[in-house]
Motif scaffolding. Structure first.
Motif, short mmCIF file in Angstrom:
data_model
loop_
_atom_site.label_atom_id
_atom_site.label_comp_id
_atom_site.label_asym_id
_atom_site.label_seq_id
_atom_site.Cartn_x
_atom_site.Cartn_y
_atom_site.Cartn_z
N PHE A 411 23.84 -41.10 48.86
CA PHE A 411 22.86 -41.22 47.77
C PHE A 411 22.90 -42.58 47.10
CE2 PHE A 411 23.07 -36.39 47.13
CZ PHE A 411 22.05 -36.22 48.03
N LEU A 412 21.78 -42.92 46.50
CA LEU A 412 21.76 -44.11 45.66
C LEU A 412 22.40 -43.74 44.32
CD1 LEU A 412 18.26 -45.60 46.43
CD2 LEU A 412 20.46 -46.17 47.42
N ASP A 413 22.85 -44.77 43.62
CA ASP A 413 23.58 -44.52 42.37
C ASP A 413 22.61 -44.18 41.24
OD1 ASP A 413 25.16 -44.48 40.17
OD2 ASP A 413 25.58 -46.63 40.18
N VAL A 414 22.47 -42.89 40.96
CA VAL A 414 21.51 -42.45 39.94
C VAL A 414 21.92 -42.94 38.56
CG1 VAL A 414 22.60 -40.18 39.64
CG2 VAL A 414 20.20 -40.48 39.05
N GLY A 415 23.23 -43.09 38.33
CA GLY A 415 23.72 -43.54 37.02
C GLY A 415 23.29 -44.98 36.74
N GLY A 416 23.55 -45.85 37.71
CA GLY A 416 23.18 -47.26 37.55
C GLY A 416 21.68 -47.43 37.42
N TRP A 417 20.95 -46.66 38.23
CA TRP A 417 19.48 -46.74 38.18
C TRP A 417 18.95 -46.28 36.82
CZ3 TRP A 417 16.17 -42.40 37.80
CH2 TRP A 417 14.80 -42.70 37.91
N LEU A 418 19.50 -45.15 36.34
CA LEU A 418 19.04 -44.61 35.06
C LEU A 418 19.35 -45.58 33.93
CD1 LEU A 418 17.56 -42.07 34.35
CD2 LEU A 418 19.75 -40.87 34.12
N LYS A 419 20.53 -46.18 33.99
CA LYS A 419 20.91 -47.14 32.94
C LYS A 419 19.88 -48.28 32.88
CE LYS A 419 24.40 -50.37 31.49
NZ LYS A 419 25.76 -50.84 31.54
N SER A 420 19.52 -48.83 34.04
CA SER A 420 18.58 -49.96 34.00
C SER A 420 17.18 -49.49 33.60
CB SER A 420 18.57 -50.73 35.32
OG SER A 420 18.18 -49.87 36.34
#
Ligand SMILES: Nc1ncnc2c1ncn2[C@@H]1O[C@H](COP(=O)(O)OP(=O)(O)O)[C@@H](O)[C@H]1O
Ligand SMILES: O=P(O)(O)OC[C@H]1O[C@](O)(COP(=O)(O)O)[C@@H](O)[C@@H]1O
Ligand SMILES: [Mg+2]
Length: 523
Positions: A411-420
């Motif tokens: 999976f792609l990093d949902v945490g990093g994506w959501l933060k940005s």
């Protein structure tokens, strides 16, 4: 007594006018799930009395041994207003010691233990309890740890001989001291190794010799088949075959859904080859995604660890102007860890799981919700399971197809994506206001720890259940609690059923009422 009969609940009247409804309700008969047994494909197996019968420390009392009549029902919750319960009820054999066993105690049993897949708190406890239980309860002395997952059966790395002294404090350690890996499942190589090299033959100095004689024997049979004049060496071949099968093997596979699918194949192949080898699975997954059983070991420990990350996120968020604490938790395709951590923490404003799609912009979206929360409270905490939001994170075709060595999606990093995304949103809509997102990703910290007390106890009962079942000649099964009672379930069945969060049940409704988060139905 309030108007009832003394014999049972069927005529019980609680208060005047409130008759109990059970009288019109009848349960359909239960079907007992067939459990594979060595005698299904091997005849004339010798049995002996369970050595617990003569234990110096424990004297079995009446009812201690379980029989085929002891079962656990899968369904225990019913709607009394329905006079017909549609599906047939399923019953499983109860786990526990049997009086008659199919593996002669003492020097004739050889056990192999292997751990596969990702880590989970309690793996070392299960190994420890398998070793101690086999040794103390059934006198097994040849116990081996296969190194580094399935590939360890054939990679050439020697299996480790295990005994109670060696494993005595393993339950205090996180991870797996046998090591684990993903991928490397090669059915033929694994079953060949089990059959002719690793565990059901002579050991130590004798091991290579036995492997050698086995190969000679195969070659011999081939030769005889092609040169009928050599028929006189057949008795010799038969004799070496008998000598080689002097040991009976047990294979204990500790792993998750992928591992159990592999165990099904190993079991089927062993059965096809008619080998006197029992295979059992012990379900392991920090994600709690294995079906039928109540929960997997290590899950509670992981949820407890996740609390620390949530608390830290809460402190950070509270201490900032318009602070958002964002915690990403494990859960590849199920959101159990995120859900349980949310319900137990109460500091969480929004819980995002793979089973419930979400969106950011517009009415009913995450951003609108967070805007309100920040206005009301000045801060917010979001918990997101790693498998959530994967459909809305932009990605390339190659990223979409990426898999790990076991074939699990990466999976792609949902945490990093959501933060940005959150930062982008705030800068766009509130360019002159302070804003902070603190992203905490405890990833491996929640699973690379020793099991807590509850999970350690659970691991012990699981290991002992597995040993008793195998000793009783069962094979191709998994041990696990169903409605709080330990049962034996065909591994094939467990491997097929995934435990997902049911977003229609009360638990998810509790999450919604604790957080008041949107249901994202406008999607
Ligand atoms: N369908 C399958 N058939 C056979 N082996 C499998 C299958 N799926 C996974 N495995 C093997 O099981 C092991 C663990 O699988 P993995 O998915 O990584 O972890 P887990 O068992 O914890 O879900 C790996 O060695 C993998 O190759
Ligand atoms: O250990 P890896 O390969 O980094 O994989 C991490 C994955 O393992 C897990 O912890 C558990 O997966 P399994 O139980 O299927 O092994 C997932 O939550 C996570 O996505
Ligand atoms: Mg898995």
């Amino acid at each position: 007594m309030a108007g009832g009969s003394s014999t049972g609940i069927t005529n019980l009247e609680t208060t005047a006018g409130h008759k109990n409804e059970l009288s019109g309700f009848s349960l359909p008969p239960a079907t007992l799930q067939k459990l594979p047994h060595l005698t299904d494909y091997l005849q004339n197996l010798q049995t002996s009395t369970n050595p617990l019968e003569n234990s110096r420390f424990y004297h079995p009392s009446d009812g201690f041994y379980l029989t085929r009549n002891d079962v656990v029902l899968r369904q225990i919750v019913f709607d009394l207003s329905l006079t017909n319960v549609a599906s047939p009820l399923l019953a499983y054999h109860r786990a526990g010691p049997r009086k008659e066993i199919y593996f002669r105690p003492g020097g004739h049993v050889r056990a192999a233990i292997v751990t596969c897949g990702g880590l989970c708190p309690g793996m070392n406890t299960v190994i420890r309890e398998l070793v101690v239980g086999l040794w103390e309860l059934y006198g097994v002395r040849d116990i081996f740890g296969v190194k580094s997952g399935y590939r360890g059966f054939y990679s050439g790395e020697a299996a480790v001989r295990l005994d109670p002294k060696m494993v005595h404090n393993w339950h205090r350690r996180g991870g797996t001291l046998l090591e684990t890996s993903r991928g490397g499942f090669d059915l033929d190589k694994i079953v060949n190794a089990i059959q002719d090299r690793g565990f059901n033959q002579g050991l130590g100095l004798l091991a290579p010799f036995r492997a050698f004689t086995f190969r000679l024997q195969i070659l011999g049979f081939r030769f005889v088949a092609e040169h009928t004049e050599c028929l006189r060496i057949l008795p010799f071949l038969a004799l070496t075959g008998k000598w080689m099968s002097a040991y009976n093997e047990q294979v204990y596979v500790i792993g998750g859904d992928g591992t159990l699918r592999g165990a099904v194949k190993i079991f089927n192949e062993i059965r096809r080859r008619k080998l006197e080898i029992a295979v059992t699975g012990i379900p392991k997954t920090v994600d709690n995604d294995v079906g039928i059983i109540d929960r997997s070991f290590g899950f509670h420990t992981a949820v407890e660890m996740a609390q620390q990350a949530i608390s830290a996120a809460h402190v950070e968020a509270e201490s900032a102007v318009n602070g958002i604490g964002l915690v990403k938790l494990m859960g590849r395709s199920t959101g159990h860890i995120a859900l349980h951590a949310t319900l137990s923490s109460r500091d969480v404003d929004c819980c995002l799981i793979p089973e419930n799609n979400f969106y950011l912009e517009g009415k009913g979206g995450l951003l609108e919700f967070l805007e309100d929360r920040l206005k009301q409270n000045g801060h917010a905490v979001v918990v997101v399971a790693e498998g959530a939001g994967q459909d809305i994170i932009p990605r390339t075709k190659a990223q979409k197809e990426e898999e790990d060595e076991s074939g699990n999606p990466v999976f792609l990093d949902v945490g990093g994506w959501l933060k940005s995304e959150l930062k982008r949103w705030w800068a766009r809509d509130h360019p002159n206001e302070l804003f902070t997102v603190k992203h905490i990703d405890p990833t491996y910290m929640i699973r690379a720890v020793p099991a807590n007390a509850t999970d350690n106890l659970y691991c012990t009962l699981l290991a002992h259940s597995a040993i008793h079942g195998v000793m009783a000649g069962y094979t191709g099964f998994v041990s696990g609690p169903i409605n709080g009672n330990y049962a034996y379930i065909p591994v094939e069945e467990v491997a097929q059923v995934k435990n997902e969060v049911n977003t229609k049940d009360h638990q998810w409704a509790w999450v919604r009422s604790v957080t008041n988060q949107p249901d994202f139905v406008g999607i």
